[in-house]
Design a protein around this motif. Structure first.
Motif, short mmCIF file in Angstrom:
data_model
loop_
_atom_site.label_atom_id
_atom_site.label_comp_id
_atom_site.label_asym_id
_atom_site.label_seq_id
_atom_site.Cartn_x
_atom_site.Cartn_y
_atom_site.Cartn_z
N ARG A 86 38.30 30.83 36.12
CA ARG A 86 37.63 31.94 35.41
C ARG A 86 38.59 32.66 34.46
O ARG A 86 38.18 33.15 33.41
CB ARG A 86 37.02 32.90 36.43
CG ARG A 86 35.85 32.27 37.18
CD ARG A 86 35.37 33.12 38.32
NE ARG A 86 34.19 32.53 38.96
CZ ARG A 86 33.70 32.92 40.12
NH1 ARG A 86 34.26 33.91 40.79
NH2 ARG A 86 32.63 32.33 40.62
N TYR A 100 33.01 39.58 42.26
CA TYR A 100 33.45 38.57 41.31
C TYR A 100 34.87 38.12 41.65
O TYR A 100 35.84 38.84 41.38
CB TYR A 100 33.40 39.21 39.93
CG TYR A 100 33.40 38.32 38.72
CD1 TYR A 100 33.30 36.94 38.82
CD2 TYR A 100 33.49 38.88 37.45
CE1 TYR A 100 33.27 36.16 37.69
CE2 TYR A 100 33.47 38.10 36.31
CZ TYR A 100 33.36 36.74 36.44
OH TYR A 100 33.34 35.96 35.31
N THR A 115 32.01 30.68 43.82
CA THR A 115 33.14 29.97 44.44
C THR A 115 32.75 29.35 45.79
O THR A 115 33.21 28.25 46.09
CB THR A 115 34.36 30.91 44.59
OG1 THR A 115 33.95 32.11 45.24
CG2 THR A 115 34.96 31.24 43.24
N ILE A 140 28.87 40.07 51.64
CA ILE A 140 27.51 39.86 51.12
C ILE A 140 26.59 39.48 52.28
O ILE A 140 25.48 40.01 52.44
CB ILE A 140 27.49 38.76 50.03
CG1 ILE A 140 28.38 39.15 48.85
CG2 ILE A 140 26.06 38.45 49.58
CD1 ILE A 140 28.56 38.05 47.81
N GLN A 154 22.25 42.38 46.50
CA GLN A 154 23.28 42.29 47.53
C GLN A 154 23.50 43.66 48.18
O GLN A 154 24.28 44.48 47.68
CB GLN A 154 24.58 41.75 46.90
CG GLN A 154 24.40 40.32 46.40
CD GLN A 154 25.64 39.73 45.75
OE1 GLN A 154 25.58 38.64 45.20
NE2 GLN A 154 26.77 40.43 45.80
N1 GLU Z 1 32.88 36.07 45.27
C1 GLU Z 1 32.26 34.81 45.03
C2 GLU Z 1 32.14 34.49 43.55
O1 GLU Z 1 32.58 35.24 42.75
C3 GLU Z 1 30.91 34.72 45.69
C4 GLU Z 1 30.02 35.88 45.47
C5 GLU Z 1 29.15 35.76 44.26
O2 GLU Z 1 28.60 34.69 43.99
O3 GLU Z 1 29.04 36.76 43.57
O4 GLU Z 1 31.63 33.49 43.17
#
Ligand code: GLU
Length: 297
Positions: A134, A128, A179, A220, A67
């Motif tokens: 989570r 994240y 997400t 990203i 990324q």
């Molecule tokens: N921020 C989102 C997630 O934590 C999408 C980016 C990723 O997959 O790291 O899932």
């Protein structure tokens, strides 16, 4: 009994000495001055995660490797680079751990929670998103940035995709365990979702016409657009909030408080903005935004 080390301060001195003796002096000096400010004197309660990591002089950190701007592996150095990586280095330095004491591990979206739960990493800094599901299995410090889900399309936007509603009947790629993929499943079931383990594979598919769009966090996608030689563009219509946290073992409240303190200090003293300017900001050309408020839930 408390432990006191000056490991990172000595490491910083080593960098300065290296800068003086190196032929590429100016380059080394530059990296020395841009290194996170090392903790001068670190003093942690015995038995805490901070004391354990400090005594070991070593930490294992999970981040992304594909990324640009946040976590991208530099094949020459074998280490990742980006905003997440710089944030992680700031935390390590405050633990008294020099950069060469960091073992980097690639964490893809789907293995972040298991890697934390199994103890394969001490923390995860990897775009994240902090969310309630989570939080059932890991803890989060932060947020240290708030992104938003967006869409990337081929240059010229041939399908006329302006937002998630326009994905109905189209093929859209995202990553398993993320997400954005979950949101497409839950809220835009008319879209044909294709998933991989990493976003670079989605970008490959968009390039060869296998999918019509890629969806994940705007920052990203911005990195992928920047590296696409004009092949991709960002729709630029973020439709969620993705607060980025540092993931760690569930229940280690002292460690979470410590990392939250470090983040707040870095917001205040300019290290956070400096990290942004040298990484994601260098790609977007945008100045560092206002840092978010840490959520000590
Ligand atoms: N921020 C989102 C997630 O934590 C999408 C980016 C990723 O997959 O790291 O899932």
């Amino acid at each position: 009994m408390r432990t006191t080390r000056k490991v990172a301060a000595l490491a910083a001195l080593g960098l300065t000495l290296a800068a003086c003796s190196s032929e590429a002096g100016s380059q080394a000096e530059e990296s020395a001055s841009s290194a996170p400010t090392a903790a001068e004197d670190v003093d942690f309660p015995e038995g805490s995660t901070m004391a354990e990591l400090n005594e070991a002089g070593a930490i294992t950190i999970g981040t992304k490797y594909d990324q640009p701007g946040f976590g991208l592996l530099n094949p020459q150095s074998g280490a990742p680079e980006g905003f997440d990586v710089e944030i992680a280095k700031i935390v390590a330095a405050e633990l008294g751990i020099p950069e060469d004491g960091i073992t980097w591990t690639e964490t893809v979206s789907a293995n972040r929670e298991p890697f934390i739960q199994n103890g394969q990493v001490d923390m995860v800094v990897a775009t994240y998103t902090i969310n309630d599901a989570r939080k059932q299995v890991v803890d989060f410090a932060g947020p240290y940035y708030v992104a938003g889900q967006d869409i990337m399309v081929a240059e010229g936007n041939p399908e006329g995709i302006e937002g998630p509603e326009d994905l109905a009947g189209k093929t859209v790629c995202s990553v398993e365990g993320s997400t954005p993929a979950q949101r497409i499943r839950d809220e835009y079931p008319e879209a044909n979702l294709v998933t991989y383990d990493v976003y670079s594979k989605c970008a490959d598919d968009l390039r060869n016409g296998g999918v019509q769009a890629v969806t994940t966090d705007n920052v990203i996608l911005t990195g992928l657009v920047a590296g696409s030689d004009g092949a991709f563009e960002l729709v630029g219509n973020p439709f969620t909030e993705e607060p980025y946290g540092i993931g760690m073992e569930l229940g280690d409240t002292d460690f979470r408080n410590f990392v939250n303190d470090v983040l707040e200090e870095s917001f205040e003293d300019g290290r956070w903005a400096d990290a942004w300017d040298r990484t994601a900001g260098a790609i977007t050309g945008e100045e560092a935004p206002e840092p978010p408020s840490v959520d000590r839930y």
